[in-house]
Design a protein around this motif. Structure first.
Motif, PDB file in Angstrom:
ATOM      1  N   GLY A 132       0.818  -1.205   0.000  1.00  0.00           N
ATOM      2  CA  GLY A 132       0.000   0.000   0.000  1.00  0.00           C
ATOM      3  C   GLY A 132       0.853   1.257   0.000  1.00  0.00           C
ATOM      4  N   VAL A 133       1.920   1.258   0.803  1.00  0.00           N
ATOM      5  CA  VAL A 133       2.852   2.384   0.816  1.00  0.00           C
ATOM      6  C   VAL A 133       3.500   2.556  -0.554  1.00  0.00           C
ATOM      7  CG1 VAL A 133       5.025   3.238   1.795  1.00  0.00           C
ATOM      8  CG2 VAL A 133       3.304   2.200   3.287  1.00  0.00           C
ATOM      9  N   LEU A 134       3.898   1.434  -1.150  1.00  0.00           N
ATOM     10  CA  LEU A 134       4.537   1.463  -2.466  1.00  0.00           C
ATOM     11  C   LEU A 134       3.621   2.101  -3.502  1.00  0.00           C
ATOM     12  CD1 LEU A 134       6.889   0.482  -4.337  1.00  0.00           C
ATOM     13  CD2 LEU A 134       5.598  -1.647  -4.602  1.00  0.00           C
ATOM     14  N   PHE A 135       2.380   1.655  -3.549  1.00  0.00           N
ATOM     15  CA  PHE A 135       1.466   2.168  -4.564  1.00  0.00           C
ATOM     16  C   PHE A 135       1.007   3.595  -4.251  1.00  0.00           C
ATOM     17  CE2 PHE A 135       1.389  -2.171  -5.970  1.00  0.00           C
ATOM     18  CZ  PHE A 135       1.130  -2.074  -7.323  1.00  0.00           C
ATOM     19  N   SER A 136       0.974   3.972  -2.982  1.00  0.00           N
ATOM     20  CA  SER A 136       0.650   5.366  -2.678  1.00  0.00           C
ATOM     21  C   SER A 136       1.743   6.292  -3.196  1.00  0.00           C
ATOM     22  CB  SER A 136       0.462   5.552  -1.169  1.00  0.00           C
ATOM     23  OG  SER A 136       1.694   5.458  -0.472  1.00  0.00           O
ATOM     24  N   GLY A 137       2.984   5.803  -3.174  1.00  0.00           N
ATOM     25  CA  GLY A 137       4.078   6.595  -3.726  1.00  0.00           C
ATOM     26  C   GLY A 137       3.889   6.896  -5.198  1.00  0.00           C
ATOM     27  N   ALA A 252      -5.623  16.525  -7.808  1.00  0.00           N
ATOM     28  CA  ALA A 252      -6.686  16.135  -6.872  1.00  0.00           C
ATOM     29  C   ALA A 252      -7.040  14.651  -6.912  1.00  0.00           C
ATOM     30  CB  ALA A 252      -7.926  16.998  -7.097  1.00  0.00           C
ATOM     31  N   PRO A 253      -7.420  14.080  -8.074  1.00  0.00           N
ATOM     32  CA  PRO A 253      -7.778  12.658  -8.068  1.00  0.00           C
ATOM     33  C   PRO A 253      -6.604  11.746  -7.726  1.00  0.00           C
ATOM     34  CG  PRO A 253      -7.682  13.488 -10.317  1.00  0.00           C
ATOM     35  CD  PRO A 253      -7.591  14.670  -9.412  1.00  0.00           C
ATOM     36  N   GLY A 257      -6.412   9.037  -4.672  1.00  0.00           N
ATOM     37  CA  GLY A 257      -5.987   7.662  -4.901  1.00  0.00           C
ATOM     38  C   GLY A 257      -4.860   7.244  -3.985  1.00  0.00           C
ATOM     39  N   ALA A 258      -3.943   8.165  -3.689  1.00  0.00           N
ATOM     40  CA  ALA A 258      -2.833   7.862  -2.798  1.00  0.00           C
ATOM     41  C   ALA A 258      -3.345   7.560  -1.394  1.00  0.00           C
ATOM     42  CB  ALA A 258      -1.851   9.025  -2.761  1.00  0.00           C
ATOM     43  N   TRP A 262      -3.654   3.455   1.613  1.00  0.00           N
ATOM     44  CA  TRP A 262      -3.272   3.189   2.992  1.00  0.00           C
ATOM     45  C   TRP A 262      -4.386   2.493   3.783  1.00  0.00           C
ATOM     46  CZ3 TRP A 262       1.463   4.848   5.245  1.00  0.00           C
ATOM     47  CH2 TRP A 262       2.288   5.538   4.366  1.00  0.00           C
ATOM     48  N   VAL A 263      -5.583   2.482   3.199  1.00  0.00           N
ATOM     49  CA  VAL A 263      -6.734   1.923   3.926  1.00  0.00           C
ATOM     50  C   VAL A 263      -6.658   0.408   3.978  1.00  0.00           C
ATOM     51  CG1 VAL A 263      -9.231   1.741   3.966  1.00  0.00           C
ATOM     52  CG2 VAL A 263      -8.167   3.878   3.236  1.00  0.00           C
TER      53      VAL A 263
END
Length: 263
Positions: A132-137, A252-253, A257-258, A262-263
């Motif tokens: 999740g951290v990876l993809f939020s980046g 914004a979008p 998404g980022a 984390w959820v």
């Protein structure tokens, strides 16, 4: 502690990946003006990346498994950083399409290599959050790329800006090679995989869970890639916004998404 630093390094890499990937959207107008390209031609340029990226995903994963995440990520980041710089050297549509297609092939190794590093370093109960951290980046990097590149274009010619971005990836590679090892000193205890779970690639493609995952990913990436490519120039053209204003709305979008990762 060191395994969390691995996640931080991969988070930074994910940001760099998407900054390099999305910056061409901000540079669409000056590139098109200098090379004499219309929207159809620029659509071909944007699509060339996506095609190379899609075709190289499975080979990139195999490369990461065989070479290890250290060498695999150093190789692909060096390659796409060079191709980011070469984007600034393109003088024709054919050259630009070729560079962006090869750029897509190189970037295809980013997430397979990162996931392999997470698998090697983290226990099973921490891998989901790390991914999740990876993809939020990736989303944060994409969001940051628009105001960042708008600022860079105000300072330098678009060709110079691409060269500077290419150098950033090389700095990350130097750090990675000096610091990272494929495995921690104390190996992570791996989950035992039952024999029935060891399936071939062809069997995976025929499985119902894989079909559902691919459908979800297709729908998600359809929207995501529009944000990365056409949203910024569309907002500028349709609503007569400045480069900076369009960059703010395009973020914004991606930032939403980022936060969802984390959820």
């Amino acid at each position: 502690m060191q395994r969390y630093l691995v996640v931080v390094a991969l988070f930074v890499l994910s940001m760099i990946t998407y900054i390099d990937r999305a910056c061409i959207s901000s540079a669409k107008d000056p590139i098109a003006a200098e090379l004499g390209l219309d929207d159809s031609a620029m659509g071909l340029v944007f699509s060339a990346f996506a095609l190379g990226y899609a075709l190289a995903q499975i080979p990139a994963g195999r490369f990461a498994d065989r070479a290890g995440p250290g060498i695999a990520l150093a190789t692909v980041v060096t390659a796409w950083s060079a191709l980011t710089a070469l984007t600034g050297k393109a003088s024709s549509l054919a050259g630009l399409v070729t560079v962006r297609f090869l750029f897509g092939i190189a970037e295809a190794g980013a997430f397979p290599g990162s996931v392999r590093a997470i698998y090697n370093w983290l226990p099973a109960d921490e891998r989901g959050r790390a991914n999740g951290v990876l993809f939020s980046g990736s989303r944060i990097g994409a969001a940051v790329s628009f105001p960042l590149f708008a600022w860079m274009l105000a300072q330098w010619h678009w060709r110079t800006a691409f060269t500077i971005l290419g150098a950033v990836g090389v700095v990350w590679v130097v750090f990675w090679l000096l610091w990272f090892r494929d495995y921690p000193k104390q190996r992570v205890l791996k989950d035992e995989i039952p024999p029935f779970a060891q399936i071939t690639v062809s069997e995976a493609f025929r499985s119902w869970p894989m079909a559902l995952a691919m459908t979800q990913y297709f729908a998600g990436n359809f929207t995501f890639f529009l944000c990365l490519s056409w949203m910024h120039p569309y907002l500028k053209s349709e609503y007569r916004l400045s480069n900076d204003q369009a960059a703010g709305y395009t973020m914004a979008p991606l930032l939403v998404g980022a936060s969802a990762q984390w959820v």
